[in-house]
Design a protein around this motif. Structure first.
Motif, PDB file in Angstrom:
ATOM      1  N   UNK A   5     -94.389  -7.413 -13.950  1.00 48.10           N
ATOM      2  CA  UNK A   5     -94.162  -7.444 -12.507  1.00 48.10           C
ATOM      3  C   UNK A   5     -92.673  -7.497 -12.156  1.00 48.10           C
ATOM      4  N   UNK A   6     -91.822  -7.219 -13.141  1.00 48.76           N
ATOM      5  CA  UNK A   6     -90.375  -7.197 -12.914  1.00 48.76           C
ATOM      6  C   UNK A   6     -90.027  -6.133 -11.878  1.00 48.76           C
ATOM      7  N   UNK A   7     -88.919  -6.339 -11.181  1.00 41.19           N
ATOM      8  CA  UNK A   7     -88.427  -5.321 -10.259  1.00 41.19           C
ATOM      9  C   UNK A   7     -86.916  -5.432 -10.158  1.00 41.19           C
ATOM     10  N   UNK A   8     -86.301  -4.348  -9.682  1.00 40.15           N
ATOM     11  CA  UNK A   8     -84.863  -4.348  -9.453  1.00 40.15           C
ATOM     12  C   UNK A   8     -84.546  -3.516  -8.223  1.00 40.15           C
ATOM     13  N   UNK A   9     -83.426  -3.888  -7.617  1.00 39.19           N
ATOM     14  CA  UNK A   9     -82.887  -3.154  -6.493  1.00 39.19           C
ATOM     15  C   UNK A   9     -81.508  -2.662  -6.894  1.00 39.19           C
ATOM     16  N   UNK A  10     -81.283  -1.367  -6.792  1.00 41.27           N
ATOM     17  CA  UNK A  10     -79.971  -0.809  -7.113  1.00 41.27           C
ATOM     18  C   UNK A  10     -79.011  -1.108  -5.974  1.00 41.27           C
ATOM     19  N   UNK A  12     -74.459  -2.292  -5.623  1.00 42.92           N
ATOM     20  CA  UNK A  12     -73.089  -2.146  -6.091  1.00 42.92           C
ATOM     21  C   UNK A  12     -72.859  -2.719  -7.480  1.00 42.92           C
ATOM     22  N   UNK A  13     -71.585  -2.915  -7.811  1.00 43.43           N
ATOM     23  CA  UNK A  13     -71.162  -3.380  -9.141  1.00 43.43           C
ATOM     24  C   UNK A  13     -71.222  -4.898  -9.271  1.00 43.43           C
ATOM     25  N   UNK A  14     -71.681  -5.585  -8.225  1.00 44.03           N
ATOM     26  CA  UNK A  14     -71.921  -7.028  -8.302  1.00 44.03           C
ATOM     27  C   UNK A  14     -73.429  -7.220  -8.384  1.00 44.03           C
ATOM     28  N   UNK A  15     -73.858  -7.891  -9.441  1.00 48.35           N
ATOM     29  CA  UNK A  15     -75.287  -8.064  -9.666  1.00 48.35           C
ATOM     30  C   UNK A  15     -75.731  -9.506  -9.570  1.00 48.35           C
ATOM     31  N   UNK A  16     -77.006  -9.665  -9.278  1.00 48.91           N
ATOM     32  CA  UNK A  16     -77.618 -10.987  -9.223  1.00 48.91           C
ATOM     33  C   UNK A  16     -78.904 -10.933 -10.034  1.00 48.91           C
ATOM     34  N   UNK A  17     -78.989 -11.797 -11.023  1.00 44.51           N
ATOM     35  CA  UNK A  17     -80.187 -11.943 -11.839  1.00 44.51           C
ATOM     36  C   UNK A  17     -80.947 -13.149 -11.311  1.00 44.51           C
ATOM     37  N   UNK A  31     -88.092 -12.528  -1.434  1.00 42.35           N
ATOM     38  CA  UNK A  31     -87.385 -12.705  -0.168  1.00 42.35           C
ATOM     39  C   UNK A  31     -85.874 -12.766  -0.390  1.00 42.35           C
ATOM     40  N   UNK A  32     -85.448 -13.580  -1.336  1.00 45.00           N
ATOM     41  CA  UNK A  32     -84.021 -13.706  -1.647  1.00 45.00           C
ATOM     42  C   UNK A  32     -83.492 -12.382  -2.183  1.00 45.00           C
ATOM     43  N   UNK A  33     -84.237 -11.766  -3.104  1.00 52.59           N
ATOM     44  CA  UNK A  33     -83.812 -10.501  -3.719  1.00 52.59           C
ATOM     45  C   UNK A  33     -83.644  -9.399  -2.669  1.00 52.59           C
ATOM     46  N   UNK A  34     -84.582  -9.291  -1.759  1.00 50.65           N
ATOM     47  CA  UNK A  34     -84.520  -8.258  -0.724  1.00 50.65           C
ATOM     48  C   UNK A  34     -83.295  -8.430   0.162  1.00 50.65           C
ATOM     49  N   UNK A  35     -83.003  -9.661   0.525  1.00 48.66           N
ATOM     50  CA  UNK A  35     -81.842  -9.915   1.375  1.00 48.66           C
ATOM     51  C   UNK A  35     -80.535  -9.647   0.634  1.00 48.66           C
ATOM     52  N   UNK A  36     -80.467  -9.998  -0.625  1.00 43.48           N
ATOM     53  CA  UNK A  36     -79.267  -9.691  -1.407  1.00 43.48           C
ATOM     54  C   UNK A  36     -79.082  -8.182  -1.544  1.00 43.48           C
ATOM     55  N   UNK A  41     -75.911  -5.871  -3.071  1.00 41.44           N
ATOM     56  CA  UNK A  41     -75.918  -6.323  -4.453  1.00 41.44           C
ATOM     57  C   UNK A  41     -76.971  -5.575  -5.270  1.00 41.44           C
ATOM     58  N   UNK A  42     -76.710  -5.428  -6.563  1.00 39.80           N
ATOM     59  CA  UNK A  42     -77.733  -4.974  -7.491  1.00 39.80           C
ATOM     60  C   UNK A  42     -78.499  -6.224  -7.904  1.00 39.80           C
ATOM     61  N   UNK A  43     -79.804  -6.195  -7.786  1.00 37.25           N
ATOM     62  CA  UNK A  43     -80.614  -7.385  -8.044  1.00 37.25           C
ATOM     63  C   UNK A  43     -81.692  -7.055  -9.068  1.00 37.25           C
ATOM     64  N   UNK A  44     -81.834  -7.950 -10.057  1.00 38.58           N
ATOM     65  CA  UNK A  44     -82.875  -7.786 -11.068  1.00 38.58           C
ATOM     66  C   UNK A  44     -83.691  -9.069 -11.135  1.00 38.58           C
TER      67      UNK A  44
END
Length: 119
Positions: A5-10, A12-17, A31-36, A41-44
């Motif tokens: 069930x992993x997901x990521x949002x592409x 910029x060059x600053x990422x949040x895991x 919720x947090x991932x979508x807002x980032x 931000x790139x979010x994984x």
């Protein structure tokens, strides 16, 4: 075996895991991932080993397996980001602190939601 069930949002060059909590799934961080992601931000949000399936799946793993999942996700995110923040909810927050302590060059900061530091 649980489906991933992993997901990521592409972004910029600053990422949040972002790491979910014990017996949770990456959906806890949506919720947090979508807002980032909306902020660029790139979010994984990876699924930790043993999670997202049956009780037997989670019982077959230990914290070391969950930590290894987080380390793999950090390495993947570092391939596309120059700066990485790690964070999570509860157990995910504690795993994030461990990642930051063990990989200080790869982790530039932490974002902790309800870290369970003492039981």
């Amino acid at each position: 075996m649980a489906r991933d069930l992993s997901y990521r949002f592409a972004g910029g060059r600053v990422g949040v895991l972002l790491l979910h909590g014990l017996c949770g799934t990456p959906a806890e961080m949506r919720f947090v991932a979508s807002n980032l992601a909306r902020s660029g931000y790139t979010v994984h949000c990876p699924q930790l080993a043993g999670h997202g399936g049956s009780e037997a799946d989670i019982k077959a793993t230990r914290w070391q397996d969950w930590y290894r999942s987080a380390e793999v996700a950090l390495a993947e995110l570092r391939q596309e980001c120059d700066v990485v923040f790690v964070g999570g909810l509860s157990t995910g927050a504690v795993l994030s602190l461990m990642l930051a302590a063990k990989h200080p060059v790869q982790v530039q900061g932490t974002v902790l939601f309800a870290p369970t530091l003492w039981l």
